[in-house]
Motif scaffolding. Structure first.
Motif, PDB file in Angstrom:
ATOM      1  N   HIS A   1       0.884  -1.176   0.000  1.00 41.51           N
ATOM      2  CA  HIS A   1       0.000   0.000   0.000  1.00 41.51           C
ATOM      3  C   HIS A   1       0.913   1.214   0.000  1.00 41.51           C
ATOM      4  O   HIS A   1       2.002   1.173   0.572  1.00 41.51           O
ATOM      5  CB  HIS A   1      -0.878  -0.034   1.256  1.00 41.51           C
ATOM      6  CG  HIS A   1      -1.990   0.967   1.308  1.00 41.51           C
ATOM      7  ND1 HIS A   1      -1.769   2.315   1.510  1.00 41.51           N
ATOM      8  CD2 HIS A   1      -3.336   0.822   1.210  1.00 41.51           C
ATOM      9  CE1 HIS A   1      -2.933   2.949   1.540  1.00 41.51           C
ATOM     10  NE2 HIS A   1      -3.902   2.071   1.351  1.00 41.51           N
ATOM     11  N   ILE A   2       0.504   2.306  -0.635  1.00 37.46           N
ATOM     12  CA  ILE A   2       1.420   3.441  -0.752  1.00 37.46           C
ATOM     13  C   ILE A   2       1.480   4.300   0.509  1.00 37.46           C
ATOM     14  O   ILE A   2       2.438   5.040   0.703  1.00 37.46           O
ATOM     15  CB  ILE A   2       1.078   4.315  -1.979  1.00 37.46           C
ATOM     16  CG1 ILE A   2      -0.348   4.854  -1.909  1.00 37.46           C
ATOM     17  CG2 ILE A   2       1.283   3.529  -3.259  1.00 37.46           C
ATOM     18  CD1 ILE A   2      -0.693   5.802  -3.047  1.00 37.46           C
ATOM     19  N   VAL A   3       0.478   4.201   1.372  1.00 36.97           N
ATOM     20  CA  VAL A   3       0.492   4.949   2.641  1.00 36.97           C
ATOM     21  C   VAL A   3       0.701   4.005   3.816  1.00 36.97           C
ATOM     22  O   VAL A   3       1.359   4.355   4.794  1.00 36.97           O
ATOM     23  CB  VAL A   3      -0.821   5.743   2.811  1.00 36.97           C
ATOM     24  CG1 VAL A   3      -0.892   6.421   4.176  1.00 36.97           C
ATOM     25  CG2 VAL A   3      -0.951   6.797   1.708  1.00 36.97           C
TER      26      VAL A   3
ATOM     27  N   SER B   1     -13.280   6.950  -7.807  1.00 37.65           N
ATOM     28  CA  SER B   1     -13.406   8.314  -8.337  1.00 37.65           C
ATOM     29  C   SER B   1     -14.101   9.229  -7.335  1.00 37.65           C
ATOM     30  O   SER B   1     -13.767  10.415  -7.224  1.00 37.65           O
ATOM     31  CB  SER B   1     -14.199   8.299  -9.654  1.00 37.65           C
ATOM     32  OG  SER B   1     -13.580   7.468 -10.604  1.00 37.65           O
ATOM     33  N   ASP B   2     -15.061   8.674  -6.587  1.00 37.53           N
ATOM     34  CA  ASP B   2     -15.806   9.479  -5.608  1.00 37.53           C
ATOM     35  C   ASP B   2     -14.923   9.989  -4.479  1.00 37.53           C
ATOM     36  O   ASP B   2     -15.136  11.089  -3.968  1.00 37.53           O
ATOM     37  CB  ASP B   2     -16.961   8.664  -5.007  1.00 37.53           C
ATOM     38  CG  ASP B   2     -18.083   8.431  -6.008  1.00 37.53           C
ATOM     39  OD1 ASP B   2     -18.136   9.168  -7.011  1.00 37.53           O
ATOM     40  OD2 ASP B   2     -18.898   7.518  -5.792  1.00 37.53           O
ATOM     41  N   VAL B   3     -13.927   9.183  -4.070  1.00 37.39           N
ATOM     42  CA  VAL B   3     -13.098   9.587  -2.931  1.00 37.39           C
ATOM     43  C   VAL B   3     -11.805  10.275  -3.347  1.00 37.39           C
ATOM     44  O   VAL B   3     -11.115  10.841  -2.500  1.00 37.39           O
ATOM     45  CB  VAL B   3     -12.756   8.381  -2.016  1.00 37.39           C
ATOM     46  CG1 VAL B   3     -14.013   7.746  -1.460  1.00 37.39           C
ATOM     47  CG2 VAL B   3     -11.899   7.349  -2.748  1.00 37.39           C
TER      48      VAL B   3
ATOM     49  N   LEU C   1      -6.213  18.409   1.484  1.00 37.22           N
ATOM     50  CA  LEU C   1      -6.773  17.260   0.768  1.00 37.22           C
ATOM     51  C   LEU C   1      -6.046  15.954   1.106  1.00 37.22           C
ATOM     52  O   LEU C   1      -6.680  14.910   1.287  1.00 37.22           O
ATOM     53  CB  LEU C   1      -6.679  17.499  -0.741  1.00 37.22           C
ATOM     54  CG  LEU C   1      -7.609  18.553  -1.354  1.00 37.22           C
ATOM     55  CD1 LEU C   1      -7.188  18.856  -2.787  1.00 37.22           C
ATOM     56  CD2 LEU C   1      -9.059  18.096  -1.316  1.00 37.22           C
ATOM     57  N   LEU C   2      -4.724  16.032   1.205  1.00 34.10           N
ATOM     58  CA  LEU C   2      -3.907  14.821   1.317  1.00 34.10           C
ATOM     59  C   LEU C   2      -4.178  14.020   2.586  1.00 34.10           C
ATOM     60  O   LEU C   2      -4.543  12.842   2.529  1.00 34.10           O
ATOM     61  CB  LEU C   2      -2.415  15.189   1.241  1.00 34.10           C
ATOM     62  CG  LEU C   2      -1.427  14.035   1.445  1.00 34.10           C
ATOM     63  CD1 LEU C   2      -1.583  12.979   0.365  1.00 34.10           C
ATOM     64  CD2 LEU C   2       0.012  14.553   1.484  1.00 34.10           C
ATOM     65  N   ALA C   3      -3.994  14.645   3.743  1.00 34.01           N
ATOM     66  CA  ALA C   3      -4.069  13.897   4.998  1.00 34.01           C
ATOM     67  C   ALA C   3      -5.472  13.359   5.258  1.00 34.01           C
ATOM     68  O   ALA C   3      -5.645  12.233   5.730  1.00 34.01           O
ATOM     69  CB  ALA C   3      -3.617  14.772   6.154  1.00 34.01           C
TER      70      ALA C   3
ATOM     71  N   ILE D   1      -2.013  12.494  -5.964  1.00 30.49           N
ATOM     72  CA  ILE D   1      -1.152  12.991  -4.890  1.00 30.49           C
ATOM     73  C   ILE D   1      -0.771  11.869  -3.914  1.00 30.49           C
ATOM     74  O   ILE D   1      -0.305  12.131  -2.809  1.00 30.49           O
ATOM     75  CB  ILE D   1      -1.797  14.176  -4.140  1.00 30.49           C
ATOM     76  CG1 ILE D   1      -3.148  13.786  -3.525  1.00 30.49           C
ATOM     77  CG2 ILE D   1      -1.952  15.376  -5.074  1.00 30.49           C
ATOM     78  CD1 ILE D   1      -3.760  14.871  -2.638  1.00 30.49           C
ATOM     79  N   ARG D   2      -0.991  10.614  -4.331  1.00 24.58           N
ATOM     80  CA  ARG D   2      -0.544   9.428  -3.572  1.00 24.58           C
ATOM     81  C   ARG D   2      -1.135   9.378  -2.152  1.00 24.58           C
ATOM     82  O   ARG D   2      -0.413   9.163  -1.179  1.00 24.58           O
ATOM     83  CB  ARG D   2       0.988   9.372  -3.506  1.00 24.58           C
ATOM     84  CG  ARG D   2       1.700   9.335  -4.853  1.00 24.58           C
ATOM     85  CD  ARG D   2       1.409   8.057  -5.615  1.00 24.58           C
ATOM     86  NE  ARG D   2       2.283   7.906  -6.771  1.00 24.58           N
ATOM     87  CZ  ARG D   2       1.996   8.274  -8.011  1.00 24.58           C
ATOM     88  NH1 ARG D   2       0.808   8.848  -8.266  1.00 24.58           N
ATOM     89  NH2 ARG D   2       2.840   8.084  -9.004  1.00 24.58           N
ATOM     90  N   CYS D   3      -2.451   9.540  -2.071  1.00 28.96           N
ATOM     91  CA  CYS D   3      -3.107   9.470  -0.751  1.00 28.96           C
ATOM     92  C   CYS D   3      -3.565   8.058  -0.418  1.00 28.96           C
ATOM     93  O   CYS D   3      -3.772   7.724   0.753  1.00 28.96           O
ATOM     94  CB  CYS D   3      -4.300  10.426  -0.704  1.00 28.96           C
ATOM     95  SG  CYS D   3      -5.655   9.938  -1.797  1.00 28.96           S
TER      96      CYS D   3
END
Length: 456
Positions: free
Chosen positions: A145-147, A357-359, A251-253, A302-304
């Motif tokens: 997972h990226i996060v 797409s929604d999130v 937006l990111l966090a 943005i890799r969230c």
């Protein structure tokens, strides 16, 4: 191996699949609670989307502006066309300064370029200092997972891993003890490091500075103690102005972990006195993706990881089943652009439900792009015989309304009349964990025709 084959391996451990699913849905739920507290969240998403679209449309100007300002700040800027050039540049910098011990904070770009094995083969010790990254590094696995790179491992697995590599005591997976031991282990690495490598979350053209977001402060520890800081960034991380940074930090966090902001949003602009700072700007297929009109919006990412946390396929198949640096829905768009044959199964690892797409905090039309990749893949790559024939059959069935109606009647009768043991027999994989509803006595089409007759 294709995604379905790797997913079937992950699915053999049903208990693990279930807690993996619940853990990621918990993060998705936190995201929902957090964003609903922000007035104008949708307007913020739209603004983020528009800033990204504007930047990518004027990328040549902003990259030159960023380089000019970074050089004025005393930062050395390097350009890499691909992963090989990126790794060579990083190695040359380390070699010039005689650096043999490197601490690295989370960077998906360095994972993409396979930097760790490249440096290790040349006698350089590379220690990932994000706790999740360090766990998978000790396990000799890529992040899933990226996060949340070690989301596929539970605390008992980490306990055994630490006993083997860090010589800790058995603790029945006590998170506090394991974290303390990891801190002691990493603290020594920080103190003795010759250089620090970080990723870049956002680079600002206007100032020549960049921002690294972490929750553990490991990027700060590495860069403040080591005399050399090498930051590695894909060119899509660029934004035009300092004032735009607030949009993306909000937006990111929230999208990633449901936090109002990451614990550390560290700003880097120039090296400390006596130290060196380098930034390596990487293409590695991004320019090609930018040139694809149907897929260029994927570079807004943005890799969230929000699309992964919500995706029913990712949650129940695990990140390693994608066999790609970036797994999940967004990775299923990016990966085929690099190797269509290897990653041809990924765009099909989706229900096209649109939840991704929604999130998405920057409004990437992920499910639409997955559908577009499917069209390309079915034309350009060989498809399995059974799949190809079944699609031809379904196409013919859907093109004949009377035949479709007859088969629909048989299906509805079967759902009403046959015993559950037959309905949930082996061919119906869904029946393993859920029951199909009872078939209605009439189709929607029949109901609608009857209603129209009565109204007349």
């Amino acid at each position: 191996m294709s995604h379905p084959k790797l997913a079937s391996i992950f699915n053999k451990d049903e208990q693990k699949v279930n807690w993996h699913d619940k853990a990621l849905w918990f993060v998705r739920h936190k995201r929902d609670l957090s964003v609903h507290q922000v007035k104008g969240w949708e307007a913020l998403r739209e603004l983020g989307h528009n800033i990204k679209a504007h930047t990518l449309s004027n990328l040549d100007d902003y990259l030159v502006e960023f380089e000019t300002n970074a050089l004025k700040n005393g930062v050395q800027v390097h350009w890499a066309a691909n992963a090989k050039e990126h790794n060579t540049i990083v190695h040359q910098i380390l070699e010039e300064h005689g650096a043999k011990k490197v601490v690295k904070s989370k960077s998906m770009l360095t994972e993409e370029c396979h930097l760790n094995p490249y440096l290790e083969d040349r006698g350089i010790e590379v220690i990932d200092t994000d706790l999740g990254e360090r766990i998978v590094q000790l396990a000799k696995e890529p992040p899933s997972h990226i996060v949340l790179p070690a989301i596929h491992k539970n605390r008992h697995e980490v306990d055994k891993l630490f006993q083997e590599h860090l010589h800790t005591k058995p603790c029945d997976g006590d998170p506090q003890y394991l974290t303390q031991e990891a801190r002691k282990h990493l603290r020594e690495k920080f103190i003795n490091a010759d250089a620090a490598i970080t990723g870049v979350n956002f680079a600002i053209a206007e100032t020549g500075g960049f921002v690294v977001c972490t929750n553990e402060g490991n990027a700060d520890m590495g860069t403040h103690l080591a005399p050399i800081h090498i930051a590695c960034m894909g060119f899509e991380k660029l934004i035009p102005k300092q004032e735009h940074l607030g949009v993306f930090l909000r937006l990111l966090a929230r999208s990633a972990t449901g936090q109002p902001i990451t614990t550390y949003s560290s700003h880097f602009k120039r090296p400390m006195n006596g130290n060196k700072m380098h930034i390596v700007i990487v293409d590695n297929g991004r320019a090609e993706q930018l040139g694809r009109p149907d897929f260029r919006k994927s570079l807004h990412c943005i890799r969230c990881g929000a699309c992964m946390n919500t995706c029913p396929i990712y949650r129940r198949s695990g990140g390693h089943s994608y066999d790609a640096t970036i797994p999940g829905p967004i990775g299923s768009i990016l990966s085929p652009g690099k190797d269509l044959t290897k990653h041809s199964s990924l765009p099909f690892a989706s229900t096209l439900c649109g939840s991704c797409s929604d999130v998405c905090p920057v409004k990437i039309d992920i499910h639409s792009q997955l559908y577009k990749w499917r069209q390309i893949i079915t034309k350009e790559t060989k498809q399995p015989f059974v799949k190809k024939k079944s699609m031809v059959f379904m196409g013919k069935l859907f093109s004949k309304p009377k035949q479709f109606e007859r088969i629909g009647k048989i299906g509805r009768w079967a759902l009403r009349s046959l015993p559950q043991s037959m309905i949930n027999a082996k061919p119906n994989v869904w029946g393993k964990s859920r029951d199909l509803p009872k078939g209605p006595k009439q189709s929607f089409d029949e109901w609608y025709r009857n209603r129209m007759k009565k109204s007349q």
